[in-house]
Design a protein around this motif. Structure first.
Motif, PDB file in Angstrom:
ATOM      1  N   PRO A  80       0.574  -1.419   0.173  1.00 55.13           N
ATOM      2  CA  PRO A  80      -0.419  -0.256  -0.327  1.00 55.13           C
ATOM      3  C   PRO A  80       0.939   1.086   0.243  1.00 55.13           C
ATOM      4  N   GLY A  81       2.185   0.706   0.849  1.00 56.31           N
ATOM      5  CA  GLY A  81       2.871   2.880   0.328  1.00 56.31           C
ATOM      6  C   GLY A  81       3.232   3.279  -1.094  1.00 56.31           C
ATOM      7  N   SER A  82       3.500   2.120  -1.828  1.00 56.84           N
ATOM      8  CA  SER A  82       3.496   2.118  -3.014  1.00 56.84           C
ATOM      9  C   SER A  82       3.059   3.150  -3.691  1.00 56.84           C
ATOM     10  N   ALA A  83       2.410   3.508  -3.664  1.00 56.38           N
ATOM     11  CA  ALA A  83       0.941   4.472  -3.418  1.00 56.38           C
ATOM     12  C   ALA A  83       1.059   6.352  -4.137  1.00 56.38           C
ATOM     13  N   ALA A  84       2.390   6.369  -3.539  1.00 57.07           N
ATOM     14  CA  ALA A  84       2.256   8.182  -3.606  1.00 57.07           C
ATOM     15  C   ALA A  84       3.532   8.047  -3.834  1.00 57.07           C
ATOM     16  N   ARG A  85       4.476   7.071  -3.938  1.00 53.09           N
ATOM     17  CA  ARG A  85       5.963   7.092  -4.301  1.00 53.09           C
ATOM     18  C   ARG A  85       5.174   6.777  -6.218  1.00 53.09           C
ATOM     19  N   VAL A  86       4.411   6.101  -6.590  1.00 49.87           N
ATOM     20  CA  VAL A  86       3.859   6.149  -7.882  1.00 49.87           C
ATOM     21  C   VAL A  86       3.388   7.284  -8.446  1.00 49.87           C
ATOM     22  N   LEU A  87       2.293   7.588  -7.770  1.00 51.94           N
ATOM     23  CA  LEU A  87       1.908   8.879  -8.139  1.00 51.94           C
ATOM     24  C   LEU A  87       3.024  10.257  -8.069  1.00 51.94           C
ATOM     25  N   GLU A  88       3.390   9.814  -7.256  1.00 49.86           N
ATOM     26  CA  GLU A  88       4.960  11.512  -7.462  1.00 49.86           C
ATOM     27  C   GLU A  88       5.530  10.891  -8.473  1.00 49.86           C
ATOM     28  N   TYR A  89       6.097   9.287  -8.882  1.00 47.49           N
ATOM     29  CA  TYR A  89       6.713   9.570 -10.372  1.00 47.49           C
ATOM     30  C   TYR A  89       5.580   9.761 -11.453  1.00 47.49           C
ATOM     31  N   ALA A  90       4.135   9.845 -11.501  1.00 48.32           N
ATOM     32  CA  ALA A  90       3.215  10.153 -12.673  1.00 48.32           C
ATOM     33  C   ALA A  90       3.811  11.723 -13.336  1.00 48.32           C
ATOM     34  N   THR A  91       3.454  12.267 -11.765  1.00 45.72           N
ATOM     35  CA  THR A  91       4.021  13.528 -11.996  1.00 45.72           C
ATOM     36  C   THR A  91       4.683  14.350 -12.970  1.00 45.72           C
ATOM     37  N   ARG A  92       6.569  13.607 -12.389  1.00 44.29           N
ATOM     38  CA  ARG A  92       7.745  13.575 -13.096  1.00 44.29           C
ATOM     39  C   ARG A  92       7.409  13.127 -14.589  1.00 44.29           C
ATOM     40  N   LEU A  93       6.513  12.606 -14.741  1.00 46.58           N
ATOM     41  CA  LEU A  93       6.557  11.963 -16.027  1.00 46.58           C
ATOM     42  C   LEU A  93       5.781  12.642 -17.169  1.00 46.58           C
TER      43      LEU A  93
ATOM     44  N   PRO B  29       5.000  15.736 -18.155  1.00 48.36           N
ATOM     45  CA  PRO B  29       5.413  16.833 -19.019  1.00 48.36           C
ATOM     46  C   PRO B  29       5.614  15.607 -20.323  1.00 48.36           C
ATOM     47  N   LEU B  30       6.349  14.523 -20.120  1.00 46.76           N
ATOM     48  CA  LEU B  30       7.096  13.753 -21.706  1.00 46.76           C
ATOM     49  C   LEU B  30       5.828  13.329 -21.654  1.00 46.76           C
ATOM     50  N   ALA B  31       4.778  13.000 -20.985  1.00 46.73           N
ATOM     51  CA  ALA B  31       3.396  12.902 -22.067  1.00 46.73           C
ATOM     52  C   ALA B  31       2.685  13.554 -22.499  1.00 46.73           C
ATOM     53  N   ASP B  32       3.225  14.777 -22.160  1.00 47.49           N
ATOM     54  CA  ASP B  32       1.885  16.032 -22.465  1.00 47.49           C
ATOM     55  C   ASP B  32       2.769  15.915 -23.942  1.00 47.49           C
ATOM     56  N   LYS B  33       3.676  15.694 -23.412  1.00 45.00           N
ATOM     57  CA  LYS B  33       5.133  16.385 -25.073  1.00 45.00           C
ATOM     58  C   LYS B  33       4.350  15.240 -26.325  1.00 45.00           C
TER      59      LYS B  33
END
Length: 335
Positions: free
Chosen positions: A73-86, A88-92
């Motif tokens: 369960p503790g991985s969800a926040a880390r995955v969300l943070e990673y998604a935020t970093r990614l 701009p790449l997805a938007d581009k």
């Protein structure tokens, strides 16, 4: 591991490179082939087993499955943070990121498939198969192999009562298949083989970016029962490797072990994605795999290598573009 009398093993390469045609060609040429069952729907796995059996007759082959890891369960926040970093790449790219779900890759249904179809071997990666699954497979006459990346895991394999060990060294391309994904540097292939051989009487198939006959012969001489090769077959005529992947294997030199694409450590060619996101990627498989899947698929479709997971072992520059039968013959040429 009484059935395996072949010295070259086609390592399972999930997600496209392993095809029924490739497995059939390697088997016919004198190798032992694994179908990659990961990411396939159970019905597709059954169809592939049936097709391969019709192509190779009574010759033995194996199926590889990913054993599921429990959800943290503790991985969800880390995955969300990673998604935020990614993002701009997805938007581009104009591509939405995927849903970061956790699943077990239809594990139970695939066990039912292999119990019904009875390949000679079922190998497991990513986690240990439950003891009752091992017992059911062996009772059906199917050998069970497990993947390890660290010699300390050998004791678990012995206790589980499996038939063989796949020792995957640090040089290997693709995912680390052992049950513990520490993210730390692991033993090189030859040292791992020697360490495991000192701890068990089980036969050991060794894997580690082997693409040339001298390397293969040396590992057999060091006590490996057989050598599993994946990267060596990425450019085979029968492989399902994406064209952009084939091209970059001939152009790029460096590789890196990264969680940036799937949330699990895997060796790939160095790209801008690995350089920017390796340190940021969390240990969260398969959530990160699903999160990045649309972006990686877009990279393949549009020929953008810096958006693609370009799995490769350290020996990738020696991979040959040729029929699989010629690659098998080449790998065995120093024996």
């Amino acid at each position: 591991m009484t059935l395996l009398d072949r010295r070259v093993v086609l390592a399972p390469m999930a997600g496209g490179p392993t095809t029924v045609g490739l497995a059939a060609a390697v088997t016919t040429a004198g190798g032992f082939a694994f179908l990659a069952g990961a990411y396939l729907e159970p019905d597709r796995l059954r169809d592939d087993i049936v097709l391969l059996r019709s192509a190779v007759g009574r010759a033995a082959f194996g199926v590889n499955l990913f054993a599921p890891n429990p959800y943290e369960p503790g991985s969800a926040a880390r995955v969300l943070e990673y998604a935020t970093r990614l993002q701009p790449l997805a938007d581009k790219a104009g591509i939405p990121l995927g849903d970061a779900v956790h699943d077990d890759d239809s594990f139970d249904a695939k066990i039912d498939v292999v119990l019904a179809e009875r390949p000679a071997v079922v190998s497991f990666a990513f986690a240990w198969p439950p003891a009752d699954v091992v017992d059911r497979l062996r009772a059906a006459g199917i050998e069970v192999w497990v993947t390890v990346n660290d010699a300390s895991e050998t004791a678990w394999a012995n206790e589980l009562g499996v038939d063989g060990i796949v020792a995957q060294g640090w040089e290997a391309g693709g995912h680390r298949g052992g049950p513990v994904d520490s993210g730390l540097r692991q033993a090189p292939t030859r040292l791992l083989l020697q360490s495991i051989r000192a701890l068990t009487s089980l036969p050991v198939v060794v894997a580690g970016g082997v693409c040339d006959p001298t390397h293969l012969a040396g590992l057999l001489g060091a006590g490996a029962h057989a050598v599993a090769c994946g990267t060596a077959f990425l450019c085979a005529d029968e492989a399902g490797t994406a064209e952009i992947h084939r091209h970059e294997l001939t152009r790029r030199t460096d590789t890196v072990v990264t969680r940036a694409f799937t949330g699990r450590s895997a060796r790939a060619l160095v790209t801008s994605w690995t350089e920017v996101f390796t340190e940021a990627a969390p240990a969260a498989y398969p959530q990160v795999h699903y999160l990045t899947a649309p972006l990686r698929a877009h990279g393949k479709a549009t020929g953008q290598p810096d958006l693609v997971h370009l799995w490769a072992g350290t020996g990738h520059r020696s991979a040959r573009q040729a029929p699989a039968s010629e690659i098998v013959e080449h790998l065995l040429s120093r024996l």
